[in-house]
Design an enzyme around this catalytic site. Structure first.
Site, short mmCIF file in Angstrom:
data_model
loop_
_atom_site.label_atom_id
_atom_site.label_comp_id
_atom_site.label_asym_id
_atom_site.label_seq_id
_atom_site.Cartn_x
_atom_site.Cartn_y
_atom_site.Cartn_z
N GLU A 41 42.64 40.66 38.57
CA GLU A 41 42.54 41.69 37.54
C GLU A 41 43.40 42.89 37.96
OE1 GLU A 41 39.03 44.17 35.19
OE2 GLU A 41 38.69 43.61 37.28
N LYS A 115 39.80 41.35 27.80
CA LYS A 115 38.46 41.39 28.40
C LYS A 115 37.41 41.79 27.38
CE LYS A 115 36.16 43.56 32.41
NZ LYS A 115 36.39 44.50 33.54
N CYS A 156 36.64 39.54 35.40
CA CYS A 156 35.73 40.36 36.20
C CYS A 156 34.31 40.45 35.64
CB CYS A 156 36.33 41.74 36.42
SG CYS A 156 35.63 42.63 37.86
#
Length: 277
Positions: A41, A115, A156
């Site tokens: 990330e 995300k 994440c």
């Protein structure tokens, strides 16, 4: 059997240096026989000073790190999962997206993922994070075909939301990419157990390239880039040291685990309970 590589890095506040780390990682992955490299990330910029970072932020079409890695992937003839970049939104230049990419061995972008779950938390250490104050959340799960198999994309904090990985494996994913810049306190408590849980419940390989170490902006990330097989066995743990690691993706292992405990076949729809008063 497909050989993959993971780049564990200590990302800096300088995109030029990060781009060089990525280009060097692509070359090392190719030299090590990998068909595909996975990066963390925020591979292009890791800086929580928003004023300083703003000077380096661009929309996808103008981002120099993305251009550099696409060129390197084509030159080396290797596929790449670029874990994510901070990019200006095409819809609103004052807002950002945290976007991952699958790039093929010609440098073409095969898939994008923004995300979905944003990290808005206050930790006991005094760390406070509010991604939603600057980032727009994605709203679409993505699976991309790759040389290692169908790859489900995430980033994440998505790790904590099992329903996303159910959707990805329902759509055919046999590998789950979970690039990260995990904090040290949450990493020590939850990183390994959650990565193994996602692999086991999904009967899929988990590939988690991570940021590691103390960064120029003052943060510290957990590292421990992982490859976990569908049984939950850890095939690679890179500890806390930056560099390139390798693992083998064995489709026979995937088939064996899915035959042994066919959890995907046993999934059922069900009615949810009414919320309690």
């Amino acid at each position: 059997m497909t050989r993959i590589a993971l780049l564990q890095m200590t990302g800096s506040i300088d995109p030029v240096r990060n781009a060089q780390t990525l280009v060097d990682g692509i070359a090392a992955a190719k030299a090590g026989g990998a068909r595909m490299l996975f990066t963390p990330e925020m591979s292009g910029l890791l800086d929580r000073d928003r004023k300083r970072a703003a000077a380096h932020l661009a929309a996808e079409a103008e981002d120099p790190v993305l251009a550099a890695v696409r060129k390197a992937a084509a030159e080396q003839g290797i596929w790449l999962h670029l874990g994510s970049l901070a990019l200006r939104s095409d819809d609103n230049a004052d807002r950002l997206v945290n976007r991952g990419f699958v790039i093929d061995d010609t440098g073409a972008i095969r898939a994008r993922y923004d995300k979905i779950h944003l990290f808005d938390v206050d930790l006991d250490t005094g760390e406070s994070w509010r991604e939603s104050s600057v980032y727009d959340a994605g709203d679409m799960a993505v699976v991309a075909d790759t040389p290692a198999g169908p790859l489900g994309l995430s980033v994440c904090y998505d790790l904590r939301f099992a329903d996303l990985y159910r959707a990805l494996t329902d759509a055919g994913a046999t590998l789950l990419a979970i690039p990260a810049a995990f904090t040290v306190p949450t990493g020590k408590a939850h990183w390994h157990v959650l990565m193994r849980a996602r692999a086991i419940e999904s009967a899929a390989f988990v590939i988690a390239a991570a940021q590691a170490g103390r960064h120029e902006d003052g943060r510290e990330t957990y590292g421990h880039s992982l490859v976990v097989d569908p049984w939950g066995d850890i095939l690679l743990d890179m500890g806390e040291t930056p560099g390139v690691g390798f693992a083998e993706i064995d489709t026979a292992r995937l088939d064996e685990v899915r035959r042994r405990i066919p959890v995907l076949d046993h999934r059922r729809a069900f009615a949810a309970p009414e919320p309690s008063a």
